[in-house]
Write a protein that holds these residues in place. Structure first.
Motif, PDB file in Angstrom:
ATOM      1  N   THR A  90       0.818  -1.224   0.000  1.00 26.57           N
ATOM      2  CA  THR A  90       0.000   0.000   0.000  1.00 26.57           C
ATOM      3  C   THR A  90       0.848   1.268   0.000  1.00 26.57           C
ATOM      4  OG1 THR A  90      -0.225  -0.170   2.414  1.00 26.57           O
ATOM      5  CG2 THR A  90      -1.997  -1.088   1.071  1.00 26.57           C
ATOM      6  N   ASP A  91       2.129   1.151   0.279  1.00 26.44           N
ATOM      7  CA  ASP A  91       3.029   2.304   0.188  1.00 26.44           C
ATOM      8  C   ASP A  91       3.496   2.556  -1.246  1.00 26.44           C
ATOM      9  OD1 ASP A  91       2.890   2.957   2.836  1.00 26.44           O
ATOM     10  OD2 ASP A  91       4.794   2.015   3.410  1.00 26.44           O
ATOM     11  N   LEU A  92       3.245   1.589  -2.143  1.00 26.38           N
ATOM     12  CA  LEU A  92       3.627   1.775  -3.546  1.00 26.38           C
ATOM     13  C   LEU A  92       2.774   2.869  -4.176  1.00 26.38           C
ATOM     14  CD1 LEU A  92       3.948  -1.987  -4.572  1.00 26.38           C
ATOM     15  CD2 LEU A  92       5.833  -0.362  -4.294  1.00 26.38           C
ATOM     16  N   LYS A  93       3.362   3.641  -5.063  1.00 25.76           N
ATOM     17  CA  LYS A  93       2.684   4.762  -5.713  1.00 25.76           C
ATOM     18  C   LYS A  93       2.679   4.575  -7.227  1.00 25.76           C
ATOM     19  CE  LYS A  93       2.031   7.133  -1.886  1.00 25.76           C
ATOM     20  NZ  LYS A  93       2.479   6.080  -0.956  1.00 25.76           N
ATOM     21  N   PRO A  94       1.670   5.165  -7.917  1.00 23.40           N
ATOM     22  CA  PRO A  94       1.670   5.113  -9.381  1.00 23.40           C
ATOM     23  C   PRO A  94       3.007   5.598  -9.934  1.00 23.40           C
ATOM     24  CG  PRO A  94      -0.389   6.032  -8.583  1.00 23.40           C
ATOM     25  CD  PRO A  94       0.506   5.906  -7.385  1.00 23.40           C
ATOM     26  N   GLY A  95       3.540   4.865 -10.865  1.00 21.55           N
ATOM     27  CA  GLY A  95       4.840   5.188 -11.422  1.00 21.55           C
ATOM     28  C   GLY A  95       5.949   4.344 -10.839  1.00 21.55           C
ATOM     29  N   ASP A  96       5.718   3.774  -9.650  1.00 22.12           N
ATOM     30  CA  ASP A  96       6.713   2.865  -9.083  1.00 22.12           C
ATOM     31  C   ASP A  96       6.811   1.606  -9.936  1.00 22.12           C
ATOM     32  OD1 ASP A  96       7.127   4.617  -7.017  1.00 22.12           O
ATOM     33  OD2 ASP A  96       5.935   3.501  -5.542  1.00 22.12           O
TER      34      ASP A  96
END
Length: 508
Positions: free
Chosen positions: A407-413
């Protein structure tokens, strides 16, 4: 006579002997039902290679029967356990179809019915729950949890399940047969962080499913989980030793299972293979032909009618599942009953934390059908978040290091697709080729070549659901959203948790 024909004849004679012994025995059998809390089928050695060590349960499998296609009907604790106890399908359970609801007193449980048949009944650890019930005892029976133990890890319950089972036997004596529910609270979260180090494990041991990134955080989380599955195996072993010492092992049918898959994203509470495909192993010395595997599709709703049949009690009309006597007493492996070629699955409201313009405390209704090769999933309200709304923390997924990482992942990762796979909204229709894609990664529903199969599977599924009186399929599914949630409710204005007592007062 040819050798193969002679072998078949001998097997047939043995089968008839086993059935006769089971049915004509003057002693009614004892039943020890062992259930883990959140352990995946693939975490037991009897179901293939695993980094988890379960020697006791694997030993039972070698001397008993292993069901390869056993399913829980609803992959969350209280609805799955209600299916076991009542012999009903999840969508027939009214309030008990929701997680953390009320167990309707109109439904009789197999422990209650066996008590009426003269059985001593009881449970240790976790019985039915979470939720509330109107009977004096837990639906699983009277509670035996007074004996405590110092567990090897902080997160493991201090209830000594096996010792409490022994106390139950000592208290009740041996004049009557018994039916006991040994309900481990493991491997439910939370875990002692990095307990895998204390156990002397290495990160390289863990096997990471393809729907998670392969890193030290996930591997460590999986190893902490493995420690707790192994504790369950240890407790089952101690219970068996008690039976052996008391001379009760030979007349006791031992059933080993878990309510659903491991408490990780995309597993617990989700309609994917690892969430609802559960272990089911039955050992009964001298009664069950040993070393067998059964491929028939069976469900938790089949267990209660099986227990009733095993003890010679009359079938109860309430129970819509079917007895597994044929599968237990057959001398063969493989497919025993050709009619058992599929199973139905479903879910309604699991945990709060989901809302939209239609209201709050909403369910994420799903119905599915699984046969030997395909899993078809109908997400009935695909505009809702399947694991709960993101602003409330995806509450239909237990907190864990793995969840936090995802859930800490962000779009673009680079790894953001793992977040989407585990938490994002889902299409209305999903179709997976389980033989080629057991982890349910590649959705085939939009491919034209599968349109006919989807239509056929959906028609079969909905026809059976309507015959079973499923309110959702019959157009009255909102009833599941309106049942009271008895856990800590989410205040959608403040984001805080409200106690169940306050919630009941508000709604009443």
């Amino acid at each position: 006579m040819k050798k193969s024909a002679l072998h078949t004849l001998l097997i047939g004679c043995l089968f008839l002997t086993l059935v006769a012994n089971a049915q004509k025995s003057k002693e009614r059998p004892n039943i020890l039902f062992c259930i883990a809390d959140d352990a995946s089928m693939k975490s037991f050695g009897a179901y293939g290679d695993t980094f988890v060590n379960t020697p006791t349960i694997d030993g039972l499998a070698k001397e008993g029967v292993v069901f390869n296609n056993a399913y829980n009907g609803n992959p969350k604790c209280s609805p799955a356990r209600a299916c076991i106890l009542t012999g009903k399908y999840s969508w027939q359970l009214k309030e008990a179809a929701d997680h953390n609801g009320r167990f309707p007193s109109e439904f009789k449980t197999y422990p209650q019915l066996l008590a009426n048949e003269g059985y001593n009944v009881g449970f240790s650890g976790k019985g039915w729950g979470p939720g509330v019930y109107d009977t004096a005892d837990n639906p699983a029976g009277p509670e035996y949890n007074s004996i405590k133990i110092t567990p090897p890890y902080e997160s493991i319950s201090n209830i000594d399940y096996a010792a409490n089972f022994g106390a139950f036997l000592n208290e009740k004596g041996e004049e009557k047969p018994f039916c006991f529910w040994l309900g481990a609270k493991e491997p439910h979260r939370a875990y002692e962080l990095d307990s895998w180090k204390k156990a002397g494990r290495e990160l390289k041991e863990a096997v990471v499913p393809p729907f998670y990134p392969d890193n030290d955080i996930v591997r460590g989380d999986l190893l902490d989980y493995a420690n707790e599955v192994e504790w369950y195996d240890t407790q089952v072993g101690k219970a068996i030793q008690i039976l052996r010492e008391k001379g009760l092992l030979e007349n006791t049918m031992i059933v080993v299972t878990s309510d659903h898959g491991m408490p990780f994203p995309r597993v617990k509470g989700q309609i994917y293979e690892e969430g609802f495909h559960i272990p089911l192993i039955v050992y009964w010395k001298g009664k069950i032909y040993p070393g067998r595997t059964v491929n028939d599709f069976v469900s938790f709703s089949d267990l209660a009618p099986t227990f009733m049949a095993v003890v010679g009690a009359k079938p109860r009309r309430q129970m819509t599942g079917g007895s597994l006597i044929k599968q237990l007493f057959s001398p063969k492996s493989g497919q025993i009953d050709p009619a058992r070629d599929h199973v139905l699955l479903g879910k309604e409201r699991h945990d709060v934390g989901r809302s939209d313009q239609d209201g709050t405390d909403l369910s994420y209704p799903v119905r599915a059908i699984r046969n030997d090769s395909l899993l078809y999933v109908h997400n009935i309200k695909p505009k809702r978040w399947p694991v709960g709304n993101p602003e409330y923390g995806f509450l239909n997924c237990d907190g864990s290091p793995t969840k936090t990482y995802l859930t800490d992942l962000k779009p673009g990762d680079k790894e953001y697709f793992f977040f989407e796979m585990n938490f994002d909204k889902r299409p209305e229709h999903e179709l997976y080729n389980i033989q080629e894609d057991p982890h349910c990664i590649n959705n085939l529903a939009d491919l034209p070549e599968y349109a006919v199969q989807i239509k056929k599977l959906r028609t079969q599924m909905e026809t059976e659901l309507m015959a079973q009186g499923d309110p959702r399929t019959l157009g009255n599914g909102d009833i599941f959203d309106n049942y009271i949630y008895y856990g800590k409710r989410l205040d959608y204005k403040t984001g805080e948790r409200i106690s169940p007592l306050n919630y009941v007062k508000q709604d009443e």
